[in-house]
Scaffold this motif. Structure first.
Motif, PDB file in Angstrom:
ATOM      1  N   UNK A   1       0.819  -1.192   0.000  1.00 40.82           N
ATOM      2  CA  UNK A   1       0.000   0.000   0.000  1.00 40.82           C
ATOM      3  C   UNK A   1       0.866   1.260   0.000  1.00 40.82           C
ATOM      4  N   UNK A   2       1.984   1.193   0.689  1.00 39.45           N
ATOM      5  CA  UNK A   2       2.856   2.365   0.760  1.00 39.45           C
ATOM      6  C   UNK A   2       3.315   2.768  -0.638  1.00 39.45           C
ATOM      7  N   UNK A   3       3.744   1.782  -1.410  1.00 40.34           N
ATOM      8  CA  UNK A   3       4.204   2.050  -2.777  1.00 40.34           C
ATOM      9  C   UNK A   3       3.060   2.618  -3.618  1.00 40.34           C
ATOM     10  N   UNK A   4       1.864   2.046  -3.454  1.00 29.79           N
ATOM     11  CA  UNK A   4       0.713   2.503  -4.230  1.00 29.79           C
ATOM     12  C   UNK A   4       0.378   3.959  -3.920  1.00 29.79           C
ATOM     13  N   UNK A   5       0.542   4.350  -2.661  1.00 28.45           N
ATOM     14  CA  UNK A   5       0.253   5.745  -2.301  1.00 28.45           C
ATOM     15  C   UNK A   5       1.209   6.701  -3.020  1.00 28.45           C
ATOM     16  N   UNK A   6       2.481   6.345  -3.073  1.00 27.64           N
ATOM     17  CA  UNK A   6       3.448   7.182  -3.783  1.00 27.64           C
ATOM     18  C   UNK A   6       3.195   7.176  -5.289  1.00 27.64           C
ATOM     19  N   UNK A   7       2.908   6.002  -5.839  1.00 21.01           N
ATOM     20  CA  UNK A   7       2.663   5.899  -7.283  1.00 21.01           C
ATOM     21  C   UNK A   7       1.441   6.729  -7.669  1.00 21.01           C
ATOM     22  N   UNK A   8       0.344   6.610  -6.918  1.00 17.39           N
ATOM     23  CA  UNK A   8      -0.865   7.375  -7.249  1.00 17.39           C
ATOM     24  C   UNK A   8      -0.638   8.875  -7.092  1.00 17.39           C
ATOM     25  N   UNK A   9       0.095   9.286  -6.068  1.00 15.60           N
ATOM     26  CA  UNK A   9       0.405  10.711  -5.912  1.00 15.60           C
ATOM     27  C   UNK A   9       1.202  11.197  -7.115  1.00 15.60           C
ATOM     28  N   UNK A  10       2.160  10.389  -7.578  1.00 14.03           N
ATOM     29  CA  UNK A  10       2.951  10.767  -8.749  1.00 14.03           C
ATOM     30  C   UNK A  10       2.129  10.826 -10.016  1.00 14.03           C
ATOM     31  N   UNK A  11       1.283   9.833 -10.224  1.00 16.03           N
ATOM     32  CA  UNK A  11       0.431   9.813 -11.420  1.00 16.03           C
ATOM     33  C   UNK A  11      -0.505  11.020 -11.426  1.00 16.03           C
TER      34      UNK A  11
ATOM     35  N   UNK B   1       2.601  13.317   3.391  1.00 17.00           N
ATOM     36  CA  UNK B   1       2.046  12.499   4.477  1.00 17.00           C
ATOM     37  C   UNK B   1       2.486  11.040   4.349  1.00 17.00           C
ATOM     38  N   UNK B   2       2.576  10.546   3.151  1.00 15.07           N
ATOM     39  CA  UNK B   2       3.038   9.170   2.944  1.00 15.07           C
ATOM     40  C   UNK B   2       4.502   9.037   3.334  1.00 15.07           C
ATOM     41  N   UNK B   3       5.307  10.011   2.955  1.00 18.57           N
ATOM     42  CA  UNK B   3       6.736   9.980   3.273  1.00 18.57           C
ATOM     43  C   UNK B   3       6.959  10.027   4.783  1.00 18.57           C
ATOM     44  N   UNK B   4       6.160  10.829   5.481  1.00 20.05           N
ATOM     45  CA  UNK B   4       6.269  10.942   6.942  1.00 20.05           C
ATOM     46  C   UNK B   4       5.605   9.780   7.679  1.00 20.05           C
TER      47      UNK B   4
END
Length: 167
Positions: free
Chosen positions: A1-11, A59-62
């Motif tokens: 899920x962590x990776x998905x949060x970063x990927x979706x934020x980037x997309x 928020x995901x990074x923190x």
């Protein structure tokens, strides 16, 4: 899920930047005597979306959100199945627009979604399958004066009948 949060934020960030770039082809500021330019709404909404994606990534990074602290996969087997069923239904809807019209495709999608995915009663399914496209027809054709794709000519009698009600 962590990776998905970063990927979706980037997309979403890339999509926001693209929309800002495209809408900047029109005036994004105030046009004297006319009001906001044609690109103002999409530009500023995209800018707000870009700021939101930055907040999501921060928020995901923190590690402030539950998904950002989770190592579980984004979708389990049931989630993948539902994504394929709903996504396939939407692709079918889009493919049917040129054949059976926007309103016919809407009816077929509602039938599929309500009866076969949602397992609702035939009474609810048929009433919504008929009522929603008719309401949308009157909203777009009569109130907004926006013509939606009508598909192949075999549905013309239906649209002429509904059009006679409007005029």
């Amino acid at each position: 899920m962590r990776r998905a949060e970063f990927v979706m934020a980037g997309v979403l960030a890339v999509f926001s930047i693209y929309l800002m770039w495209k809408s900047a082809e029109l005036e994004v500021g105030y046009v004297r005597g006319e009001g906001p330019g044609g690109g103002a709404w999409p530009f500023w909404l995209s800018a707000i979306m870009l700021v939101c994606t930055a907040v999501i990534a921060l928020n995901a990074w923190r590690g402030r959100t539950v998904p950002s602290r989770s190592e579980e996969p984004l979708l389990d087997a049931y989630g993948r199945k539902m994504l394929l069923l709903v996504g396939g239904g939407i692709l079918g809807f889009v493919a049917l627009i040129d054949i059976i019209s926007m309103y016919g495709a809407m009816a077929v999608f509602l039938l599929y979604y309500l009866k076969f995915l949602g397992r609702h009663s035939w009474r609810l399914t048929l009433s919504m399958t008929i009522l929603v496209p008719v309401v949308f027809f009157f909203f777009f054709e009569a109130l907004m004066r926006i013509t939606m794709p009508k598909g192949l000519p075999f549905l013309d009698p239906l649209f002429l009948f509904l059009g006679d009600i409007i005029y």
